[in-house]
Design an enzyme around this catalytic site. Structure first.
Site, PDB file in Angstrom:
ATOM      1  N   ASP A  92       0.854  -1.182   0.000  1.00 49.86           N
ATOM      2  CA  ASP A  92       0.000   0.000   0.000  1.00 49.86           C
ATOM      3  C   ASP A  92       0.890   1.232   0.000  1.00 49.86           C
ATOM      4  O   ASP A  92       1.956   1.244   0.626  1.00 49.86           O
ATOM      5  CB  ASP A  92      -0.970   0.001   1.190  1.00 49.86           C
ATOM      6  CG  ASP A  92      -0.279  -0.032   2.541  1.00 49.86           C
ATOM      7  OD1 ASP A  92      -0.062   1.049   3.126  1.00 49.86           O
ATOM      8  OD2 ASP A  92       0.055  -1.139   3.015  1.00 49.86           O
ATOM      9  N   GLU A 183      -7.622   4.899  12.401  1.00 49.70           N
ATOM     10  CA  GLU A 183      -6.495   4.631  13.298  1.00 49.70           C
ATOM     11  C   GLU A 183      -6.541   5.421  14.592  1.00 49.70           C
ATOM     12  O   GLU A 183      -5.897   5.049  15.571  1.00 49.70           O
ATOM     13  CB  GLU A 183      -5.178   4.946  12.575  1.00 49.70           C
ATOM     14  CG  GLU A 183      -4.984   4.192  11.281  1.00 49.70           C
ATOM     15  CD  GLU A 183      -3.713   4.602  10.551  1.00 49.70           C
ATOM     16  OE1 GLU A 183      -2.767   5.051  11.230  1.00 49.70           O
ATOM     17  OE2 GLU A 183      -3.664   4.476   9.317  1.00 49.70           O
TER      18      GLU A 183
END
Length: 287
Positions: A92, A183
């Site tokens: 990613d 997150e």
């Protein structure tokens, strides 16, 4: 008169008997022996990775220049890859990786083909990734299965964030489902309201693309905040723990390192494992 002279006696000092130091010696010996066994146990466990890392295995298959240019940053990475032979491997990226030469993004260590990539598209309600358009096209031209993800900011309007992602990302046949990257915890709202916002983003994205999104987060965040309320979604989990070497049974993707080296990309990059092979990965792409 005669004086009786008394002579003072010097006390007799007996040497104190030293206590046996045998138990102490045995303890020290046992600790040293245990440390040696532990060391050799670790070396044996990572023997393939160590041989590869030191070049004994690589040199047989690669030139010295390739060996030097394409090393994984630590032995664990190689161990994890070895444990998941047959699984689809990917990475990613975002603008933090700078300009990527997609023509070189093919394998890890010249052994493990890179089958997919997740590319950051947006962040919050106002930020498009500066390299998204270039990376999105580059992955397609390089025939890597691609997916787009959104970095979710819990203190910003969730529907505005969803609209930004929809405006930015045009998914095509063969692309992976959209991903929500969560997150952080909110600073300006309750945990309950944050989860409500997440749910709104996910539903808006699913309604637009006609496919259920994937949720990316850390294992701890997943366990503490998302596992119960969002159990009907598939998860992409980040866990870099040195002692974890296998993907979780209920994880769709596992981001196992953030410190890998990939040809065509400067600096460190994240590497991920899909919980299935390439054909199974194609099965979850958009039709």
């Amino acid at each position: 008169m005669r004086r009786n002279s008394s002579r003072s006696r010097t006390p007799i000092r007996r040497k104190s008997q030293k206590k046996s130091s045998l138990p102490g010696k045995l303890m020290r010996f046992s600790i040293i022996a245990l440390a040696i066994l532990l060391f050799f146990g670790v070396v044996y466990h990572y023997r393939e990775g160590l041989k590869y890392y030191l070049g004994y295995k690589s040199i047989k298959k690669m030139t010295p220049e390739q060996v030097e240019a394409k090393r994984i940053s630590d032995v664990r990475n190689f161990q994890v890859l070895e444990n998941h032979k047959g699984k689809a491997i990917g990475l990613d990226v975002s603008e933090f990786q700078g300009n990527i030469d997609w023509t070189l993004v093919k394998t890890i260590e010249n052994q493990y083909p890179l089958e997919f990539v997740f590319i950051r598209a947006t962040a919050g309600n106002d930020r498009e990734d500066g390299q998204f358009a270039t990376n999105w096209l580059g992955a397609k031209e390089n025939k890597i299965i691609r997916g787009a993800y959104h970095y979710y900011r819990p203190n910003e309007n969730s529907l505005e964030q969803a609209q930004l992602f929809i405006k930015t990302v045009k998914l095509q046949k063969g692309d992976l489902p959209p991903v929500l990257d969560i997150e952080k915890l909110p600073k300006e709202q309750s945990l309950k309201n944050m989860k409500l916002g997440l749910s709104r983003w996910l539903k808006a994205i699913e309604a637009h693309y006609k496919v259920k999104p994937i949720i990316y987060t850390s294992e701890k965040y997943y366990d503490d905040f998302l596992k119960d309320e969002f159990g009907d979604y598939l998860f992409w989990i980040a866990n870099y723990n040195f002692y974890r070497e296998k993907i979780g049974d209920d994880w769709l993707f596992w981001q196992f390192t953030e410190k890998a080296s990939i040809p065509g990309i400067k600096g460190n990059v994240d590497v991920n494992i899909y919980n299935g092979d390439l054909e199974q990965l194609r099965f979850i792409t958009i039709e």
